[in-house]
Design an enzyme around this catalytic site. Structure first.
Site, PDB file in Angstrom:
ATOM      1  N   HIS A 157      17.400  -3.932  28.092  1.00 59.38           N
ATOM      2  CA  HIS A 157      17.480  -3.843  26.541  1.00 59.38           C
ATOM      3  C   HIS A 157      15.486  -4.055  26.004  1.00 59.38           C
ATOM      4  CE1 HIS A 157      21.542  -5.952  26.630  1.00 59.38           C
ATOM      5  NE2 HIS A 157      20.535  -5.712  27.654  1.00 59.38           N
ATOM      6  N   SER A 279      -3.496  15.345  15.216  1.00 59.97           N
ATOM      7  CA  SER A 279      -3.005  15.147  13.658  1.00 59.97           C
ATOM      8  C   SER A 279      -3.908  15.881  12.775  1.00 59.97           C
ATOM      9  CB  SER A 279      -3.339  13.994  13.312  1.00 59.97           C
ATOM     10  OG  SER A 279      -3.222  13.583  12.120  1.00 59.97           O
ATOM     11  N   LYS A 285      -6.103  11.176  16.493  1.00 58.28           N
ATOM     12  CA  LYS A 285      -4.338  10.734  17.132  1.00 58.28           C
ATOM     13  C   LYS A 285      -4.142  11.918  18.443  1.00 58.28           C
ATOM     14  CE  LYS A 285      -1.010   9.421  15.297  1.00 58.28           C
ATOM     15  NZ  LYS A 285       0.107   8.969  15.455  1.00 58.28           N
ATOM     16  N   GLU A 292       8.113  14.258  21.026  1.00 60.19           N
ATOM     17  CA  GLU A 292      10.100  14.335  20.288  1.00 60.19           C
ATOM     18  C   GLU A 292      10.255  15.146  20.340  1.00 60.19           C
ATOM     19  OE1 GLU A 292       7.186  11.978  17.183  1.00 60.19           O
ATOM     20  OE2 GLU A 292       5.075  13.690  18.349  1.00 60.19           O
TER      21      GLU A 292
END
Ligand code: ARG
Length: 459
Positions: A157, A279, A285, A292
Site C-alpha cells: 500500500h 527544466s 530540477k 516517466e
C-alpha cells in the site's frame, strides 16, 4: 508496363484518394526482407512441382537476391504503382530479370504471402525483444548482486511494511521479465505455422507440396492444417501484442518504483544524468524522464493490442482488407518496446543506490511483525500476539518514542513473562536474515537466487 497485380477486370483507374487509402507500401516496406525470403522458397517449390524450370527458378532467385540487396542498401526506388511490398518486389524483379518474373506468383495469393511475411517478421521481432529483455535482466542482476544485503524498507500500500534488501527488490523484476521472455517464446510456437501454399483461401491446385516449404523456411515447424484459417489467422500477433503490452506494464511498474525512489523525499537511488533531463525554468530540477516515458509508453503497447483485437473482432472468414491494419500497430509496438527496454537496461545499469538513505527510512514499527513472531516463539497464539504488539505500537505513538525505547514495564503490561531479551528484536539486519524461507529476502537467499539467475542468463 502495367504493374498492378489485378488490373485486368477493371475498366477505370483507381482514384488517387483510394490509392492513398489502400496502398500499404509506405509501411509494409519493412517486410521486404521476409517477403523475398518467402518468395525464394516459393520459387523452389514451383520448380519442385515442375511448374517452372530450374533455369527459371535460378533466374528468379538471382533477381530476388538483387532486389533484397537494393532494399538492404537503401537503393530500392519505389514508383507510384507500388501498391504494397509484394507488388513492388514483383515489379522490380521483372525489371531486373524480365518476364520470367511473371511466373513467380503461380499458385500463390498475396493472402498466403502476407500471412507468411508477417509470421517471419514476428518471429524475428520476438527474438529481438527477448534479447533486450535479457539485457535488462542482466542489468538488474548486477545491481542485485552488489546489493544482496543492502537494507531498505519494503512496502505494501506504499506504506512501510517490513525491511527487505535492495537486491531482493531488483530480483523481483528479474522474475517478471523472465516470465515476459517465456511468454514471448511461447507465443512464437504458434507463430511457426506456415500459411504459404494456402492460396487465396482454398488451397492450391497446381501440385505445390507445402511440407517441403518448411524445409526451405526453417523458421516454420509445420504447415497450417486449414487453408481458410491459414490466410485469416492473426492470433499469433494478438498473443505477441499481449506479451509486449504486459512487458510494458512491468516496465511501467519498475519505472514508477524508480520515480518514487529517486524523489528527494526518498532518495534511495540516483538516476544517472545521462538518463534524466532538466527544466527550462527551474534550474535546480533533475527529472526522471526516462522512467516517466517508460511508464507512459506502456499506454501505446496496450492501445495497439486493443486496436488489433478490435480489427479482428467480427471479421468473416477468410481474408479481409481490414487485416492490412495489423501492421502499423505491431511495428509501433515492436519499436516502442525495443527502445524502452534498451533505455531501461541502461538506466538501471547506471543508477546509483544510496544505502544510507534506505537505512534511514527504516523504523522500529517495521519490526512489529518480528515482535509478534517473538511472542509466537514463546507460545502465544499469533492472533493474540498481533493484538498485544498492536497495543505496544499504539503506546509508542502515544508516548512518542520508538518501540525500542518503550520501557520494559510496557512490554510486561502486554506479556508479563517478557524480559530484556525482547530488545534484541530491534535489529533490521537480523530481521532480514531470518527471512530465509525459499524466495525470502534473507541476503543468503538473495545471493542464491543471484547465482541461479547468473547461471540461467549466461546460458
Ligand atoms: N497489403 C495487403 C495486406 O497487408 C496484402 C494482402 C492483399 N490481399 C488482397 N486480397 N488484397 O493485407
Amino acid at each position: 508496363m502495367e504493374h498492378k497485380l489485378w488490373g485486368g477486370r477493371f475498366a477505370e483507374p483507381t482514384a488517387a484518394t483510394m490509392r492513398r487509402f489502400n496502398d500499404s507500401f509506405r509501411f509494409d516496406v519493412r517486410l521486404a526482407d521476409v517477403d523475398i525470403t518467402g518468395s525464394i522458397a516459393w520459387a523452389g517449390a514451383l520448380e519442385q512441382a515442375g511448374l517452372i524450370s530450374s533455369a527459371e527458378s535460378a533466374a528468379l532467385v538471382y533477381g530476388l537476391d538483387l532486389v533484397r540487396d537494393e532494399f538492404a542498401g537503401g537503393r530500392f526506388v519505389s514508383i507510384e504503382g507500388d501498391e504494397d511490398i509484394h507488388t513492388a518486389v514483383e515489379r522490380r524483379l521483372r525489371e531486373l530479370v524480365g518476364d520470367v518474373a511473371l511466373k513467380l506468383h503461380t499458385g500463390r495469393s498475396r493472402n498466403d504471402q502476407v500471412a507468411t511475411d508477417m509470421r517471419l517478421f514476428a518471429i524475428k521481432a520476438a527474438r529481438q525483444i527477448a534479447d533486450r529483455l535479457e539485457a535488462l535482466q542482466m542489468a538488474l542482476l548486477n545491481q542485485a548482486e552488489e546489493h544482496a544485503a543492502t537494507l531498505m524498507p519494503g512496502y505494501t500500500h506504499l506504506q512501510r511494511a517490513q525491511p527487505i534488501t535492495f537486491g531482493h527488490w531488483c530480483l523481483a523484476y528479474v522474475e517478471m521479465f523472465d516470465r515476459d521472455r517465456r511468454r514471448i517464446d511461447d507465443a512464437t510456437t504458434r507463430t511457426r505455422i506456415l500459411p504459404l501454399g494456402a492460396g487465396a483461401l482454398a488451397g492450391n491446385s497446381l501440385g505445390v507440396e507445402r511440407e517441403r516449404l518448411t524445409e526451405a523456411l526453417d523458421e516454420f515447424d509445420e504447415v497450417a492444417g486449414n487453408s481458410l484459417d491459414a490466410v485469416s489467422d492473426r492470433d499469433y500477433l494478438a498473443e505477441l501484442h499481449f506479451a509486449f503490452a504486459l512487458t510494458g506494464v512491468h516496465l511501467s511498474r519498475l519505472a514508477e518504483d524508480l520515480v518514487i525512489y529517486s524523489s528527494t523525499e526518498f532518495a534511495f537511488v540516483e538516476l544517472a544524468d545521462a538518463y534524466s533531463t532538466g527544466s527550462s525554468l527551474m534550474p535546480q530540477k533533475k527529472n526522471p524522464d526516462s522512467m516517466e516515458l517508460l511508464r507512459g509508453k506502456s499506454g501505446r503497447l496496450i492501445g495497439n493490442m486493443i486496436a488489433l483485437l478490435t480489427v479482428l473482432k467480427g471479421l468473416p472468414l477468410t481474408y479481409n482488407k481490414d487485416m492490412q491494419e495489423d501492421k502499423e500497430g505491431f511495428f509501433d509496438s515492436l519499436d516502442t518496446l525495443d527502445l524502452s527496454l534498451e533505455v531501461a537496461a541502461a538506466a538501471v545499469a547506471t543508477m546509483r543506490a544510496r544505502p544510507e538513505r534506505m537505512v534511514a527510512a527504516l523504523d522500529d514499527a517495521m519490526l512489529a511483525t518480528d515482535l509478534a513472531d517473538e511472542l509466537v516463539r514463546r507460545g502465544v497464539p499469533f492472533r493474540e500476539a498481533h493484538g498485544k504488539v498492536g497495543r505496544l505500537v499504539r503506546r509508542s505513538f502515544e508516548l512518542r518514542v520508538p518501540l525500542r525505547e518503550l520501557p520494559l514495564v510496557e512490554y510486561q503490561a502486554v506479556q508479563p513473562d517478557l524480559d530484556m531479551a525482547i530488545y534484541t528484536t530491534f535489529d533490521f539486519t537480523r530481521s532480514v536474515a531470518r527471512k530465509e524461507s525459499l524466495g525470502g529476502t534473507a541476503p543468503q537467499r538473495v545471493r542464491e537466487q543471484c547465482a541461479r539467475w547468473r547461471e540461467q542468463l549466461s546460458d
